[in-house]
Design an enzyme around this catalytic site. Sequence first.
Site, PDB file in Angstrom:
ATOM      1  CG  HIS A  24      12.759  -4.418  -6.764  1.00  0.00           C
ATOM      2  ND1 HIS A  24      12.325  -3.417  -7.611  1.00  0.00           N
ATOM      3  CD2 HIS A  24      11.749  -5.328  -6.740  1.00  0.00           C
ATOM      4  CE1 HIS A  24      11.109  -3.707  -8.053  1.00  0.00           C
ATOM      5  NE2 HIS A  24      10.746  -4.875  -7.545  1.00  0.00           N
ATOM      6  CD  GLU A  25      11.633  -8.850  -5.297  1.00  0.00           C
ATOM      7  OE1 GLU A  25      10.554  -8.832  -4.678  1.00  0.00           O
ATOM      8  OE2 GLU A  25      11.691  -8.768  -6.540  1.00  0.00           O
ATOM      9  CG  HIS A  28       7.926  -5.278  -3.523  1.00  0.00           C
ATOM     10  ND1 HIS A  28       7.093  -4.272  -3.955  1.00  0.00           N
ATOM     11  CD2 HIS A  28       8.600  -5.702  -4.628  1.00  0.00           C
ATOM     12  CE1 HIS A  28       7.260  -4.096  -5.255  1.00  0.00           C
ATOM     13  NE2 HIS A  28       8.180  -4.949  -5.685  1.00  0.00           N
TER      14      HIS A  28
END
Length: 436
Positions: A24-25, A28
């Site tokens: 998920h990170e 980004h």
Amino acid sequence: MTALLTFLGILAFALGIIASVALHEMGHMLPAKAFGMKVTQFFVGFGRTVWSTKRGETEYGFKAIPAGGFVRIIGMLPPAKGADPGKVRKASTGPIQSIAENARNAEYETIDPADNGRLFYQKPWWQKLIVMASGPLVNVAIAFVLFGGLFMLYGAGVAQTTVSTVTDCVIPASQASAERKCTDTDKVSPAKTAGFQVGDKILSFNGTQISSWEQLTPLIRANTDKPATIVVERNGQQKTLKTNTIVNQVPKEAGSDEVVSVGFLGVSPEMKLERQGPAYVVDRMGELTVATVKAIGNFPEKLVGVAKSIVGGERDKNGPMSVVGASRVAGEVAANQSWTVGERLAFGVSLLASLNLFLALFNFIPLLPLDGGHMIGAIWEGVRRGFARLFGRPDPGYVDVAKLLPIAYVMASVITVMGVLLVIADIVNPIRLFNG
């Protein structure tokens, strides 16, 4: 052996969660770097740093508390209107203004003049939208891959037209439970009265030829308390069974808390694993998305029941649980040797896929500090600037998300309280799939 399997189940699920958070990170970070934004930190977890290493301008590592993660993209907050980066006012005119200014001060303490042009807020609105949306979209992708592998390789349970169980009595959904047994006051089920047997294959219902259980269910429900003639195949021969269906309260959908009063027969289908195609995966994820959005909407109400369960109330098996609870359930299933290895692995994969879908949808909520809050800010900036260009007006500038920080802090506090409450409930009164 049971303890070892439980530990391995919990460990495997926990590693799956950590991997999901890291991806998920990464969702980004990678577009942020691709757009030239300055990324100084990429960490999984919070608290004290356990291990880290620096590659270029970015520090990668793990924190002591494996609950979430973060990517530090420089310049998330724009300077106050009329101020230059790095020249933020120190004075405040009120508590809300003070919150925004203090956050700006902390933000710009780490910004060098050379970073000008690489700050998050300086980038085009669509780049900011992509950066913030990519995190939860990665979770959607993980869910799709996991569900896809599960349904296309292992298979999905498909209801057959063959009867696997015949209910002895009629029990309303509000009273149904694993412990609830038939009593003398319960009505005999229509299927029992008709003489259904396990293994009967249903061929027709009131003259309508039956090819699937999905076709049969609405016919039974619509029949309310009217006569029913059912043709079945038993031991190679056709038999005609007659009865009256009865109106009963049943879940509107599988796993749903909402009940409806419909016709009830009292038979359950035999389930068979069948491999599915991509269309099934998309359709199933669509159904789960709708169910998850409804669950998020009902979350505050459900949380009341969770709070009551901490002080001795009954825990709703269909209610929310924390990552701790989900891990415990994964361990419980891993140790349940009445299930096959395939069934246990399938459950774990399904649980991790569902968690990723939930994390994605939860992060799409348009409130700070969630990703959706920054996404709405980017979209609003694009709309304002678009209208300004269209009507020949001056550029309205960047959307100042710092003004929403008081709401973000309240939201963060609420999320923390909810998380702590769920963890306590999962320790004191955990959800158990099996008795004992």
